[in-house]
Design a protein around this motif. Structure first.
Motif, PDB file in Angstrom:
ATOM      1  N   ASP A 198       6.447  -8.726  -9.126  1.00  0.00           N
ATOM      2  CA  ASP A 198       5.924  -7.449  -8.646  1.00  0.00           C
ATOM      3  C   ASP A 198       6.818  -6.972  -7.509  1.00  0.00           C
ATOM      4  OD1 ASP A 198       4.367  -5.230  -8.095  1.00  0.00           O
ATOM      5  OD2 ASP A 198       2.749  -6.349  -7.129  1.00  0.00           O
TER       6      ASP A 198
ATOM      7  N   TRP B  79      -2.681 -11.801  -8.690  1.00  0.00           N
ATOM      8  CA  TRP B  79      -1.739 -11.356  -9.712  1.00  0.00           C
ATOM      9  C   TRP B  79      -1.970 -12.194 -10.964  1.00  0.00           C
ATOM     10  CZ3 TRP B  79      -1.008 -10.836  -4.652  1.00  0.00           C
ATOM     11  CH2 TRP B  79      -0.296  -9.739  -4.159  1.00  0.00           C
TER      12      TRP B  79
ATOM     13  N   ARG C 215      -1.290  -6.893 -10.545  1.00  0.00           N
ATOM     14  CA  ARG C 215      -2.009  -7.111  -9.291  1.00  0.00           C
ATOM     15  C   ARG C 215      -3.374  -6.448  -9.332  1.00  0.00           C
ATOM     16  NH1 ARG C 215      -2.863  -4.929  -3.920  1.00  0.00           N
ATOM     17  NH2 ARG C 215      -1.821  -2.956  -4.450  1.00  0.00           N
TER      18      ARG C 215
ATOM     19  N   SER D 277      -5.434 -10.051  -2.629  1.00  0.00           N
ATOM     20  CA  SER D 277      -5.261  -9.646  -4.022  1.00  0.00           C
ATOM     21  C   SER D 277      -4.899 -10.852  -4.877  1.00  0.00           C
ATOM     22  CB  SER D 277      -4.148  -8.596  -4.144  1.00  0.00           C
ATOM     23  OG  SER D 277      -4.434  -7.448  -3.373  1.00  0.00           O
TER      24      SER D 277
ATOM     25  N   HIS E 190      -5.664  -6.153   2.623  1.00  0.00           N
ATOM     26  CA  HIS E 190      -6.051  -6.567   1.277  1.00  0.00           C
ATOM     27  C   HIS E 190      -5.842  -8.060   1.092  1.00  0.00           C
ATOM     28  CE1 HIS E 190      -2.135  -7.488  -0.700  1.00  0.00           C
ATOM     29  NE2 HIS E 190      -1.652  -6.742   0.270  1.00  0.00           N
TER      30      HIS E 190
ATOM     31  N   TYR F 148       3.746  -4.025  -4.330  1.00  0.00           N
ATOM     32  CA  TYR F 148       2.603  -4.341  -3.474  1.00  0.00           C
ATOM     33  C   TYR F 148       2.840  -3.793  -2.065  1.00  0.00           C
ATOM     34  CZ  TYR F 148       5.808  -8.188  -2.329  1.00  0.00           C
ATOM     35  OH  TYR F 148       6.917  -8.922  -1.983  1.00  0.00           O
TER      36      TYR F 148
ATOM     37  N   LEU G  61       2.866  -8.553   1.943  1.00  0.00           N
ATOM     38  CA  LEU G  61       2.351  -9.914   1.815  1.00  0.00           C
ATOM     39  C   LEU G  61       2.612 -10.652   3.121  1.00  0.00           C
ATOM     40  CD1 LEU G  61       3.171 -10.923  -1.866  1.00  0.00           C
ATOM     41  CD2 LEU G  61       0.919 -10.978  -0.784  1.00  0.00           C
TER      42      LEU G  61
ATOM     43  N   GLY H 232       7.038  -4.995  -0.745  1.00  0.00           N
ATOM     44  CA  GLY H 232       7.172  -5.063  -2.182  1.00  0.00           C
ATOM     45  C   GLY H 232       8.553  -4.719  -2.700  1.00  0.00           C
TER      46      GLY H 232
ATOM     47  N   GLY I  84      -2.277  -9.498   2.573  1.00  0.00           N
ATOM     48  CA  GLY I  84      -1.358  -8.628   3.279  1.00  0.00           C
ATOM     49  C   GLY I  84      -1.095  -9.064   4.709  1.00  0.00           C
TER      50      GLY I  84
END
Length: 378
Positions: free
Chosen positions: A68, A105, A117, A103, A101, A71, A74, A43, A95
């Protein structure tokens, strides 16, 4: 012999050194033209979107808008979809191996502001490489499909009426014991209904999550997946590229690009034709009409070695639909690309992509390695 247009590479953005893991394309600000979303693994290096320069000339430096930077991680993949029904595109991503995760946004009223997020689901294992949204069971409600490579499973979940609920209810298992990736959608069996193609299988998915799986191939690793009627005979074909062959294949450091055609029974294993078997991590596939003849063509992009130790210059290729087959043409070489996508700018179709290079690599990084590129026909 040249069979298609001449392409030129343009670098539209230069960033700091980072491991850029994904790139997706969509109209975020409602101007009728696509923007480009890029994310770094961590992030601190950011999830952001790129806006074409004022005045409209896409050849200039695109403006970065941070979405963002907080986080946990990713991974490659990502998808843009209007989850909230507001007419604007939201972003979904998962992730890497270090986090668990998937997720989404939410796009704010002004997409240039920070995005919010929200957790969709806590994964049972690490790495969520690839996500896809579509109504595959025909009940009128879209589903999100996502891989969880850490537990070798593919999951689906209906998009809830209020996507802001956490976690999303109704997660169901599509397939297990499959270390695969990649998504496409097409009417595989000719029944007038689209099927989900993912990894080395295609799936009929019924309302309520009942799944019927058919393997069209076995023995290939990390498949990036594309589907189209390339031959023009009215029957869907599938192409896979072994995107992470350098560390997934035990028998070779090179990735294959393989064309699969139905032999009359779509539920039986399909007939394979190897289009190339010496590629350096061909991690990008995209279907579009790149030469304007009305037929689908196939882009295949070489990443190169993820640590920069290339045994040959990475090349970017288009396989053009020609007389019932696919004809290869190299459109560029020397710079790898990763997670590249087709993009249409001012009515012309090209490719948007970016390199990937691990931060621990000792190979010198040129500015292009941490840039974003567009290849457009001239």
């Amino acid at each position: 012999m040249t069979t298609g247009p001449t392409f030129a590479r343009h670098t539209i953005y230069h960033g700091a050194a980072a491991e850029r893991v994904l790139l997706v394309v969509g109209d975020l600000n409602g101007d009728g033209q696509p923007e480009i979303v890029v994310a770094s693994r961590r992030g601190a290096n950011g999830l952001y979107w790129l806006e074409r320069p004022a005045g409209g000339d896409w050849r200039g430096e695109w403006r970065m808008h941070l979405m963002d930077d907080a986080y946990p991680s990713l991974e490659a993949g990502g998808v843009l979809y209007d989850l909230t029904g507001t007419g604007t595109l939201d972003f979904i991503g998962g992730g890497d191996f270090s986090t668990r995760h998937v997720s989404w946004w939410e796009c704010p009223d002004d997409p240039a502001e920070r995005w919010t997020r929200r957790l969709i689901w806590s994964l049972p294992g690490g790495q969520c490489h690839d996500q896809f949204v579509a109504d595959m069971d025909g009940d009128g409600r879209p589903e999100l499909y996502f891989w969880n490579q850490g537990v070798r499973r593919l999951y689906g979940v209906p998009v809830p009426d209020d996507p802001r609920v956490t976690p999303w209810p109704g997660v169901f298992l599509v397939v297990e014991d499959a270390l695969e990736e990649g998504f496409a959608v097409a009417d595989v069996d000719g029944d007038g209904q689209a099927e989900l193609i993912s990894g080395l299988s295609w799936f009929r998915i019924r309302p309520g999550g009942a799944v019927e799986r058919h393997e069209y191939a076995t023995g290939y690793v990390s498949p990036r997946v594309a589907a189209a009627d390339f031959s023009g005979d009215g029957v869907v074909e599938v192409v896979i590229a072994e995107g992470d062959a350098s560390y997934r294949r035990a028998d070779s450091p090179y990735g294959r690009v393989v064309h699969f055609g139905q032999g009359g029974d779509p539920e039986a294993p399909w007939e394979a034709q190897v289009l190339h078997d010496q590629l350096l991590d061909p991690h990008s596939v995209a279907v579009a009409d790149f030469d304007g003849d009305g037929r689908p063509d196939l882009f295949v992009g070489e990443l190169g070695h993820p640590g920069g130790r290339d045994t040959h210059p990475p090349k970017q290729r288009i396989f053009y639909s020609r007389e019932g087959g696919l004809v290869e043409e190299i459109i560029d070489q020397g710079l790898g690309t990763h997670e590249a996508k087709a993009i249409e700018l001012d009515g012309v179709t090209g490719i948007a992509g970016k390199p990937y290079r691990g931060l621990r690599s000792q190979v010198p990084r040129t500015p292009e390695i941490d840039g974003v590129q567009i290849w457009m026909p001239e």
